[in-house]
Scaffold this motif. Sequence first.
Motif: not given
Length: 463
Positions: A373-382
Motif C-alpha cells: 500500500t505504501k508503494a501504491w500511494v507513492n505511485l498514485r498520489k502524485p
Amino acid sequence: MGPSRAKFPGAQRSLIPKGMALSAANSRLKVIVIGAGPVGLCTAAALRQEGHSVTVLERRRDTQPHGHALVIQPAAVRALQHLKGADKAFSSVSVDAGALRWWSYRDTKPFAAPLAAETLSRTERRFQTDRPSVQRVLNELAVASGAEILFGRAVQGIQDLGVKPSLWTTQGEKFTADLIVAADGIKSATRKILFPARDVDPIPLRESIFLTSAPISQLAQDARIRPWLESGTKHGILGPDRFILSRPMYGGLLGVQFIDVDHADPGPVDVNWNTPADIGLLRTRFSDFNMTTRAFLEHIQHAEKWQMATGAELGTWRSASGRIVLLGDAAHAMLPHAAQGLSQGIEDALSLARMLRWASKSGDNGVDIPVVTKAWVNLRKPRADIFMKQSTSNANIWSLPDGPEQEARDEMIRRMITRPPPDLNGVEMDMTADQKSPQFLKWVRDYDVVLEGERAMEKVSSG
Ligand SMILES: Cc1cc2nc3c(=O)[nH]c(=O)nc-3n(C[C@H](O)[C@H](O)[C@H](O)COP(=O)(O)OP(=O)(O)OC[C@H]3O[C@@H](n4cnc5c(N)ncnc54)[C@H](O)[C@@H]3O)c2cc1C
C-alpha cells in the motif's frame, strides 16, 4: 435530471458474459470495500478477479441511479483492459461523441461559426458514457466476478489495530479483514476516522453545475438547436463566470451541463448536494448566452443542481498500519473539469489489484500488505494530485470575464484545437513537462498504470 436506469433500452439484459465467477477457494486476502459507488465496485471486481475474497458494504439500499455524461479517459480505458468483461460492457453503453467544437457565448448572428473545431484524427479510445451506465456495468462485473455486495450497511466505526483491521456498521455487524479499502466518496467518514487530528472535510465552492438532458428526437424539430445536434460533435460554450458542455448520451438524449462558477455561497458540508433546480433561475442566469443555449433551455422540463466541492489536501491515502486505504473520491475528489475523477478512481483500483499480487497475509511468502500500500500511494498520489489542480485551473480558464485574458484564451484554443493533434509516437512521457507539451499529453493519455504498478513492486521486492 440524467437518465434513470429504467430508461435504458435493454436495461434488464446482462452486459457481462456468463461464467466469470471465480471460486472462493482461490481466495488469498480477505478484503472489505466500503462503498458501492463506481470506484468501490471497480475495485471489488478487480480484486475478486485477482482471487481475493471481497465483501462490499454500501449504506444505500441499491446502486445510485442518478448522474449524467461521463468520459472514461484513455489511460483508464487501458487499465480496464485488465478487467475481464469491462471493455465489451462499456463499449455497449458508450456513444461516439466525436469532435469538440468551442463557441463564444455571444450571439452576434444566428449560427455564428465556432471559435475552433477539432479535426478528428486522434486514435485514443475513450468511453463516452454516463454515470448510471457506469454503475450498472461495474455492479454487474463485481457480482459476476464473485464479490459479495451487501446493501443497507452503513459503516460507523473502524479500528486500525495490528494485522487485522476491523469495522462495524450501524446495523451492529462487525467485519475483520486483511485489508480495508474505503471508496466512500467525497464525504468519506473513513478519511475522518483515519486522520482525526486534521480538518479533512470536503471544501464547498461557490460553483454549481446544472445537469439537464432532452430527447434528441424532440430537439431535432427546433432548427435553432441544429449546431449542437450535428452528428459526431460535442460542444463547449464559454462565457464570463459560466460555461456549458453538451454532447449526446446513451439512450438518444442530448446531455447539457451548465456550469456556474460563481453561483452562490456554498451551504454547509452536510446538506444534500444534488437537488432539483429552479429552471426559471437557470434560464435567467444564462439569458445572455447564444441562441442555441436559450432555445435548448426552452425545451427542458427539469434540471438537477450539483453543489461543487473538492477534497481536502491529504498527506497520504493510507492508515498508520498501512492496512486501510482510501481511493476514488474519498482520496482525491476533484472538480469535473478535467473529466478525470472516475478515471483516476479506475486507475487506483486496477493498480492496487495488480500490486497486491506481490502481497501475502503475513509477509513471509511475498511482501507485507503495508509495503504494497505504501508503494501504491507513492505511485498514485502524485498523478491524481496533478489532475486535481488541473480541473480547478480549467474551470478558471473556461469562465474568464470578457477582456484581454479571454481574448488570449480564445486565440490559444484556436491554435491548439485547429492544428493537427501532435503525433505522440516516440515522445517520452513526462509528468513534470509544460502541461501543453506533447510530453505531458503523452503522460496524461498513454500512461499504463498497471505496468507502472508492476515496475514499482519489482523495485520494492528486489530490495
Ligand atoms: C457533473 C460531474 C461530471 C463528472 N464527469 C466526469 C468525467 O467525465 N470523467 C470522470 O472520470 N469523472 C467525472 N466525474 C467524477 C466522477 O463522477 C467521480 O469521481 C466518481 O463518481 C467517484 O466515484 P466514487 O465511487 O469514488 O464515489 P461515490 O460515487 O461518491 O461513491 C461512494 C459510495 O460510498 C457509499 N458510502 C459513503 N459512506 C458510506 C458508509 N459510511 N458506509 C457504507 N457506504 C458508504 C455511498 O453511498 C456511495 O455509494 C464527474 C463528476 C461530476 C459531479
